[in-house]
Design an enzyme around this catalytic site. Structure first.
Site, PDB file in Angstrom:
ATOM      1  N   ILE A   1     -16.390 -21.397   1.591  1.00  0.00           N
ATOM      2  CA  ILE A   1     -16.364 -22.123   2.854  1.00  0.00           C
ATOM      3  C   ILE A   1     -16.743 -21.210   4.013  1.00  0.00           C
ATOM      4  O   ILE A   1     -16.659 -19.990   3.921  1.00  0.00           O
ATOM      5  CB  ILE A   1     -14.966 -22.736   3.115  1.00  0.00           C
TER       6      ILE A   1
ATOM      7  N   HIS B   1       0.813  -1.221   0.000  1.00  0.00           N
ATOM      8  CA  HIS B   1       0.000   0.000   0.000  1.00  0.00           C
ATOM      9  C   HIS B   1       0.847   1.273   0.000  1.00  0.00           C
ATOM     10  O   HIS B   1       0.341   2.352  -0.277  1.00  0.00           O
ATOM     11  CB  HIS B   1      -0.986  -0.001   1.181  1.00  0.00           C
TER      12      HIS B   1
ATOM     13  N   SER C   1       4.767   2.159   8.040  1.00  0.00           N
ATOM     14  CA  SER C   1       4.354   1.092   7.121  1.00  0.00           C
ATOM     15  C   SER C   1       5.527   0.585   6.298  1.00  0.00           C
ATOM     16  O   SER C   1       6.219   1.368   5.654  1.00  0.00           O
ATOM     17  CB  SER C   1       3.283   1.602   6.162  1.00  0.00           C
TER      18      SER C   1
ATOM     19  N   ASP D   1      -0.029  -7.564   1.362  1.00  0.00           N
ATOM     20  CA  ASP D   1       0.434  -6.186   1.522  1.00  0.00           C
ATOM     21  C   ASP D   1       1.956  -6.098   1.545  1.00  0.00           C
ATOM     22  O   ASP D   1       2.527  -5.360   2.339  1.00  0.00           O
ATOM     23  CB  ASP D   1      -0.157  -5.552   2.784  1.00  0.00           C
TER      24      ASP D   1
END
EC number: 3.4.21.107
Length: 524
Positions: free
Chosen positions: A325, A163, A266, A193
């Site tokens: 599922i 990101h 990040s 990510d």
């Protein structure tokens, strides 16, 4: 109050949260707004080749006891940690400002300013949300985002978050010494990510390596990154928990750490006291926007295999069997004659999928893969994805009151564009909006052959508010008998197209038979 996981990358000083899901929290922000969307594995892909290591990696000696100071470790690793800055081109959209038709600011957004307000020019200059972009609506404009990263090889491969660099048109790195480097994006993986960059300039770079040891809860960790764009910053704490599921995707397996990480951290590394990377900082849980001691990092064992695949192929290939599922509740386990609620209940097997071709049907419960028992849907997805496309897997499953085994040749997980194509499973968005998960009555032992059983329900969803409960049997929808979840979804969708606000369900439960009206547009 819902406490969001606030974005860890910044755009023009402002981060925007990603869409909420799962635990009503949001993953660390997107490069300038791109969000992490959920899908497959947290790195359970066997690497075809190791990331290049042409020089001895940086490492510090383990202390003989709890460290009095982390300075020696920091001195060894800080040169390998970089600030990541990206440029992107966005198109201003009127919906950015007016999508809620409200004068109330969204979280992190400035209040709307009247023309002529003294602050208007200031906020317009810095491109804050709620202000027109230079060039007017619909005009392309440049934006910036920033985060952190770390060098993992002497020839300049760099790890960061997807990101942080998603949609980047230009990527620059700043070292701890203030040197600026240019980088290209080798590959990205939205599902975990993670992203791999390559420094353009030739040279031999200081680097760190991923830890081969799994950290224990209580172990010391050190986070290094670029919080709030301040530059290289070091914080310390411990591993608070492992295997955290924060609703980022079906394969969450995060380390929880209490070392303070904030916006801009990040993609930065979390080290152990040896100076090895044990995690990649990705998200925080916070009511305020700053660290409250709850951060999340992608474990090194996940990152290593994903990064190796990105380096080798520029993408990550995952195994796929083509089933929808859901968890096995105690009620479902009891109705199927299972002794425990472990395993993954097949809500539907997609047409032309490996599972369908192998004879897996709705109502079966997958219990194991290649001799390893499955704890739940997330565990099954990880195991299947880890094997990769084209591999064979022996599935242990529960069918008609007995365990069976079948060999399945795995397919390749469809990309997001393919997954978004209309299909039987995608037709059930109306049921998801109601907070319902359904199964044909014929697939649930003791439920009979007529109707559709409520297999699971969101206690906060609109269907639950109308009194529906797990185990209820829906016999009719809109006056028509139903036997499949897709039939109910289709009836609700048709009613919505016709302008009707509700559909009447005829429901049978332990208290008798009754009618329940459910909204065709639950969000309204």
């Amino acid at each position: 109050m819902a406490f969001p996981l606030l974005p860890g990358s910044e755009q023009n000083g402002q981060s925007r949260p990603a869409p909420r899901r799962g635990l009503r929290v949001v993953l660390l922000g997107a490069v300038a707004t791109a969000a992490l969307t959920g899908a497959l594995t947290t790195g359970f892909v066997s690497p075809h080749s190791a990331v290049a290591e042409t020089a001895a990696p940086i490492a510090a000696q383990a202390p003989s006891a709890s460290p009095v100071s982390f300075a020696d470790v920091v001195d060894h690793v800080r040169d390998a940690v970089v600030s990541v800055k990206v440029k992107i081109t966005e198109t201003a959209d009127a919906s950015d400002d007016d999508d809620d038709n409200s004068d109330s600011p969204r979280p992190g957004q400035i209040p709307r300013l009247q023309p002529g307000d003294p602050l208007e020019r200031f906020f317009k200059r810095f491109g804050q949300p709620g202000m027109p972009h230079p060039g007017g609506p619909g005009k392309p404009h440049s934006a910036q985002a920033q985060g952190s990263g770390f060098i993992i090889s002497s020839d300049g491969y760099v790890v960061t978050n997807n990101h942080v660099v998603e949609k980047a048109t230009e990527v620059t790195l700043t070292t701890d010494e203030g040197k600026t480097l240019h980088a290209t994006v080798v590959g990205t993986d939205k599902k975990t990510d993670l992203a791999l960059l390559k420094i353009k300039e030739d040279g031999s770079y200081p680097h760190v390596k991923f830890s081969s040891a799994t950290p224990r809860v209580g172990d010391w960790v050190i986070a290094v990154g670029n919080p709030f764009g301040l530059g290289g910053t070091v914080t310390a704490g411990i591993v608070s928990a492992r295997g955290r599921d924060i609703g980022a995707g079906p394969y969450d397996d995060f380390l929880q750490i209490d070392a303070p990480v904030n916006r801009g951290n990040s993609g930065g590394p979390t080290f152990n006291t040896l100076g090895d990377v044990v995690g990649v900082n990705t998200a925080i849980f916070s009511p305020s926007g700053g660290s409250v001691g709850i951060g999340f990092a992608i474990p090194s064992e996940t990152a290593q295999s994903i990064i190796a695949s990105l380096k080798d192929k520029g993408a990550v290939a995952r195994g796929w069997i083509g089933v929808q599922i859901q968890p096995v509740t105690d009620e479902i386990a009891d109705s199927l004659g299972l002794k425990s609620s472990k395993g993954a209940l097949v809500a539907d097997a997609q047409d032309n999928s490996p599972a369908k071709e192998a004879g897996i049907k709705s109502g079966d419960v997958i219990l194991g893969v290649n001799g390893e028992r499955v704890d739940g849907p997330r565990d099954l997805a990880k195991k299947v994805a880890a094997l990769g496309p084209g591999k064979k897997a022996d599935l242990l499953y529960w069918h008609d009151g007995a365990e069976k085994t079948v060999a399945v040749k795995l397919g390749s997980l469809p990309d997001e564009k393919e997954a978004a194509k209309p299909a039987a499973l995608q037709d059930n968005s109306a049921l998801a909006g109601l907070g319902l998960k359904l199964a044909p009555a014929s697939s649930v032992q003791g439920a009979g052959n007529d109707g559709v059983v409520v297999a699971d329900i969101d206690p906060e969803g609109s269907a639950a508010q109308k009194g529906l409960r797990v185990g209820d049997l829906i016999l009719e929808a809109g006056g028509r008998a139903v036997s499949k979840p897709s039939e109910i979804a289709a009836i609700i969708a048709d009613a919505k197209k016709d302008g009707r606000k509700a559909v009447l369900l005829r429901v049978k439960s332990g208290e008798g038979t009754r009618f329940v009206a459910v909204a065709t547009n639950p969000a309204s």
